[in-house]
Design a protein around this motif. Sequence first.
Motif: not given
Length: 413
Positions: A16-21, A66-69, A350-354
Amino acid sequence: MASGNKQHRTSLPVNFNEPLSFLQRVAEYMEYSKLLKQAAAQETPVERLQYVAAFAVSALASNWERLGKPFNPLLGETYELECDDFRIICEQVSHHPPVSAFHADSDDFIFHGSIHPKLKFWGKNIEVHPKGIVTVELPKWKEAYTWQNVNCILHNVLVGQLWMEQLGALEIKQSGGANLKATLSFKSAGWSGKDLHRVEGFITDSESKKRHVFIYGKWTEGLRACEANLYEETIEKIKRENKSPQNSPGHKKVLAKLNSFKLGAFKPSHQDAIDDPTADGEDCLPVDEIPGSIELWEVTPRPPNSRDYYNFTQFAMRLNDMESGFNGKLCPTDSRLRPDIRKLEAGDHEGSANEKTRLEDKQRDSRKVKKNKKISEAPRWFQSSINPYTGQEDWLYTGSYWDRDFSNIEEIF
């Protein structure tokens, strides 16, 4: 995901994320910083407020589709961006409640504030309330402008086509000069969708309520402005045209019935009120372009591959760049260095979630250690103080970030 006896708060999967803080999303406010430069170049208070209002609206344009969190920032996380005409530093200054503070400056303006978004879930919709005041200062004119952003509504989060709208009143107060105010209304899409994305309102005197300028457009496309009397003349013209026999509600009902025989469909009983712009009052009159208007701002088209990259704008696509200008002095807490964000950017879910779980555990453990040792968690670059233009508590920049002395920085990643 991490295993063991540790208790974790429920959080959304990285899908559900986008690759930004969120700090990088805050930095996106600056995409149209040229509007503040234009504001500072204007000779009258009304003209300056026009461009500040356009900047306030333009900051929302990148939200469209921009629907990613964005990733929630870790306490102490920072993000910097330095461009030709401005620089901005953002820091996560509080964890509970989550608060992101920022400070941008240039030769022409200072822009600062803090944001602590609050989410409300209403069945199938989510409301995002961007709590916090933002401030623009124009030192040349000894003026300041303050406002709070409008709410964002995400529709159909459970079932159906997900879509968003910005909704509510945006009030920008000017102080230190003519004490003007811009009040812009972000319209609801409504039953017909005819007002989707529409923004309109006036610049007025704070005391007399005299109308100076009418501002109108769409937060997804751009804004225009005209003298208030031109708007009023246009409205009167529309009213006269709609009072003619050819445009009367009764005439429309006859046409609707005639058309229904050809199309096989009848209009809803309230459609006449939608068709007749005078039925709902002046605020619902359809004004696309008023003769004599000037363009304040136009959205930059997104790149052709935007949909393949989280519907990012060109500006957003640059936010993770490791630019050479840092000279090895990028702050160790910068969002660009977050491994969970970088892995998601590379397509490693998967790596991102970990990594996301590891970082959250690390932050939780660090907080426990500090609590036991009675170590305070004060922000590095901001402090809680009173905003002189609002009289309210705010997070103000303490300076010195750009000296790039990053000694004794905690390793949060």
